[in-house]
Design an enzyme around this catalytic site. Structure first.
Site, short mmCIF file in Angstrom:
data_model
loop_
_atom_site.label_atom_id
_atom_site.label_comp_id
_atom_site.label_asym_id
_atom_site.label_seq_id
_atom_site.Cartn_x
_atom_site.Cartn_y
_atom_site.Cartn_z
N PRO A 65 -4.58 0.63 18.65
CA PRO A 65 -4.28 0.14 17.29
C PRO A 65 -4.38 1.18 16.18
CG PRO A 65 -6.40 -0.68 18.05
CD PRO A 65 -5.79 0.02 19.21
N TYR A 120 3.65 6.84 9.87
CA TYR A 120 2.83 5.68 9.53
C TYR A 120 3.68 4.57 8.90
CZ TYR A 120 -1.36 3.04 8.50
OH TYR A 120 -2.32 2.06 8.49
N TYR A 144 -9.45 5.22 7.08
CA TYR A 144 -9.68 5.57 8.48
C TYR A 144 -10.80 6.62 8.48
CZ TYR A 144 -5.28 3.34 9.96
OH TYR A 144 -4.28 2.44 10.25
N HIS A 202 0.84 -1.20 0.00
CA HIS A 202 0.00 0.00 0.00
C HIS A 202 0.88 1.25 0.00
CE1 HIS A 202 -4.12 -1.66 1.41
NE2 HIS A 202 -3.55 -2.44 0.53
N LYS A 239 0.74 0.22 14.99
CA LYS A 239 2.14 0.17 15.43
C LYS A 239 2.49 -1.02 16.34
CE LYS A 239 3.73 3.63 13.31
NZ LYS A 239 3.78 2.95 12.03
P1 FAD Z 1 1.36 -11.34 21.98
O1 FAD Z 1 0.92 -11.42 20.57
O2 FAD Z 1 0.37 -10.95 23.01
O3 FAD Z 1 1.99 -12.74 22.35
C1 FAD Z 1 2.32 -13.10 23.67
C2 FAD Z 1 2.24 -14.60 23.82
O4 FAD Z 1 2.63 -14.97 25.14
C3 FAD Z 1 0.84 -15.14 23.62
O5 FAD Z 1 0.86 -16.20 22.69
C4 FAD Z 1 0.41 -15.59 25.01
O6 FAD Z 1 -0.47 -16.70 24.98
C5 FAD Z 1 1.75 -15.94 25.63
N1 FAD Z 1 1.74 -15.88 27.09
C6 FAD Z 1 1.10 -15.00 27.89
N2 FAD Z 1 1.31 -15.29 29.18
C7 FAD Z 1 2.09 -16.38 29.22
C8 FAD Z 1 2.64 -17.16 30.28
N3 FAD Z 1 2.40 -16.84 31.55
N4 FAD Z 1 3.41 -18.22 29.95
C9 FAD Z 1 3.65 -18.53 28.65
N5 FAD Z 1 3.15 -17.84 27.61
C10 FAD Z 1 2.38 -16.78 27.89
N6 FAD Z 1 -1.76 -4.22 16.56
C11 FAD Z 1 -1.89 -3.62 15.38
O7 FAD Z 1 -0.89 -3.09 14.87
N7 FAD Z 1 -3.11 -3.60 14.75
C12 FAD Z 1 -4.23 -4.21 15.31
O8 FAD Z 1 -5.30 -4.21 14.74
C13 FAD Z 1 -4.13 -4.83 16.56
N8 FAD Z 1 -5.19 -5.43 17.15
C14 FAD Z 1 -5.03 -6.03 18.39
C15 FAD Z 1 -6.12 -6.65 19.04
C16 FAD Z 1 -5.96 -7.25 20.29
C17 FAD Z 1 -7.16 -7.89 20.97
C18 FAD Z 1 -4.70 -7.25 20.91
C19 FAD Z 1 -4.52 -7.90 22.28
C20 FAD Z 1 -3.63 -6.65 20.26
C21 FAD Z 1 -3.77 -6.03 19.00
N9 FAD Z 1 -2.70 -5.42 18.33
C22 FAD Z 1 -2.84 -4.81 17.14
C23 FAD Z 1 -1.39 -5.41 18.85
C24 FAD Z 1 -0.54 -6.53 18.27
O9 FAD Z 1 -1.34 -7.63 17.97
C25 FAD Z 1 0.50 -6.81 19.30
O10 FAD Z 1 1.31 -5.66 19.43
C26 FAD Z 1 1.35 -8.03 18.99
O11 FAD Z 1 0.56 -9.19 19.07
C27 FAD Z 1 2.50 -8.10 19.98
O12 FAD Z 1 3.13 -9.33 19.88
P2 FAD Z 1 3.78 -10.02 21.14
O13 FAD Z 1 4.37 -11.28 20.62
O14 FAD Z 1 4.65 -9.05 21.83
O15 FAD Z 1 2.58 -10.33 22.14
C1 PHB Z 2 -6.12 -4.27 10.63
O1 PHB Z 2 -6.20 -4.50 9.42
O2 PHB Z 2 -6.45 -5.10 11.49
C2 PHB Z 2 -5.68 -2.93 11.08
C3 PHB Z 2 -5.16 -2.04 10.15
C4 PHB Z 2 -4.75 -0.79 10.57
C5 PHB Z 2 -4.84 -0.44 11.90
C6 PHB Z 2 -5.33 -1.35 12.82
C7 PHB Z 2 -5.75 -2.59 12.41
O3 PHB Z 2 -4.45 0.79 12.29
#
Ligand code: FAD
Ligand code: PHB
Length: 392
Positions: A296, A387, A204, A76, A300
């Protein structure tokens, strides 16, 4: 009897941060074990981020898992912002020469899981009661229960990649950690559906009824979000109600093009800004959502997790290959410098695009700022630079 094993880096959490770190370390001959409390299927079932920056693309390539992303990801070169029914476009290409990629977190996770399986690196799923010990000593260890057996993993370092609700950050003494937090009084209700997106680019939407976002996963799969109250119950949102709430927020062209259909996933995510400082405690290093959360709106979260992993993997590689601890010593400061800039952008974009208050002054300020954004090349450049992702 406890089963005892040893590794160089124990990684807690098999989300994108843990899996990416594991893959990069493995490439450099650094032994690591990932402990994940959920099953692999559960981790793959979580629908989250959709937009990745060039720096994240580069890192996935470096980890050797970028092939499917390049084949299926959508490049994009700009984004659309709709204000009270009128659409505007900001060109990333024109402003920065860069672009972003739309490729779902679920797919990235799958690619990383497949990559890890292919090299035979160990991930222990369904690892319960994970507990971190002796993080201030030279011999940290992790205890857990898996396959019904009590186990102990001895290691040189622990990487806490276990997300916001994980155990790693909670292990640290409260006096050693400073938390900065802002909770917004709203959430995003998200729907995934096998319908074609309304536009080739993300839209958006700022509207008096509340924020909306038209995103996508592929030319045949859409991802939509609408702003909702935190009190909402997902059960009271049948698909028809979602589409009815989304439609009036869109411009006429998007409304005409909107194809509705059954949802294949629906969830509510609360909006939060959070940073824990520092990101290192003795031999424990936090990365990704374990250390910080962004709302979100600026897309980022996943990208920040990737930039932490880049700094942290380099630091571990330097430690083992060059016997230098400079990278480990600077990890927290380097990571936080980038984190805070993304926190600022995500907060700014959240405040700009949502209906946060009923105060008419706040609304007028939002409209003035948006009008300035579309008229000023300088403002558009600032937006586009942030962005597509700030440099490391
Ligand atoms: P996570 O993806 O949270 O992974 C952490 C892992 O650790 C998980 O698999 C969990 O099960 C595991 N864990 C937790 N506790 C324990 C434990 N005690 N022992 C062992 N394992 C454990 N970002 C965007 O940019 N756009 C979005 O649209 C967006 N939507 C989101 C929606 C939701 C509901 C959430 C929660 C986050 C969203 N985010 C979004 C943020 C993005 O998904 C996260 O920044 C990203 O997943 C971070 O990755 P991570 O591996 O650090 O953490
Ligand atoms: C998504 O596609 O899930 C998405 C895209 C842009 C955002 C957040 C979520 O800022």
């Amino acid at each position: 009897m406890r089963i005892q094993t040893r590794t160089q880096v124990a990684i807690i959490g098999a989300g994108p941060s843990g899996l990416l770190l594991g893959q990069l370390l493995h490439k450099h001959g650094i032994d690591n074990v990932i402990l994940e409390r959920q099953t692999g299927e559960y981790v793959l079932g979580r629908v989250r981020a959709g937009v990745i920056e060039q720096v994240t693309i580069d890192l996935l390539d470096e980890a050797g898992v970028g092939a499917r992303m390049h084949a299926d990801g959508l490049v994009h070169e700009g984004v659309q912002i709709c204000v009270d029914g009128v659409r505007h476009r900001i060109s990333f290409k024109e402003m920065t020469g860069k672009a972003v990629m739309v490729y779902g977190q679920t797919e990235i996770t799958k690619d990383l899981m497949d990559g890890r399986a292919a090299v035979g690196a160990p991930t222990i799923y369904a690892a319960y009661d994970v507990a971190l010990h002796d993080i201030s000593s030279e011999k940290p260890r992790v205890t857990f229960r898996a396959d019904g057996k009590e186990q102990e993993l001895l290691c040189d370092f622990i990487a806490g990649c276990d997300g916001f609700h994980g155990i790693s950050r909670k292990t640290v003494a409260p006096t050693a950690i400073t938390a900065h937090e802002r909770v917004y009084p709203l959430g995003w209700l998200g729907v995934l559906s096998d319908t074609p997106p309304v536009s080739d680019e993300l839209i958006y939407v700022r509207h008096p009824l509340g924020f909306a976002l038209c995103s996508m996963r592929s030319p045949t799969r859409s991802r939509y979000y609408i702003q909702c109250s935190l009190a909402e119950d997902i059960e009271s949102w049948p698909d028809e109600r979602f589409w009815e709430e989304l439609k009036p927020r869109l411009d006429q062209e998007a409304r005409d093009r909107l194809v509705t259909g059954p949802s294949i996933e629906k969830s509510i995510a609360p909006l939060r800004s959070f940073v824990a400082e520092p990101m290192r405690f003795g031999r424990l290093f936090l990365a990704g959502d374990a250390a910080h959360i962004v709302p979100p709106t600026g897309a980022k979260g996943l990208n920040l997790a990737a930039s932490d992993v880049r700094y942290l993997s380099q630091a571990f590689i330097e430690h083992y290959a060059e016997k230098s601890d400079a990278g480990l010593d600077h990890y927290s400061d380097r990571a936080l410098a980038r984190v805070w800039k993304a926190e600022r952008f995500s907060w700014w974009m959240t405040m700009l695009m949502h209906r946060i208050s009923d105060n008419s002054f706040d609304h007028k300020i939002q409209l003035a700022e948006l009008d300035y954004l579309f008229r000023s090349k300088a403002a558009m450049t600032v937006f586009a630079e942030n962005y597509v992702g700030l440099p490391y």
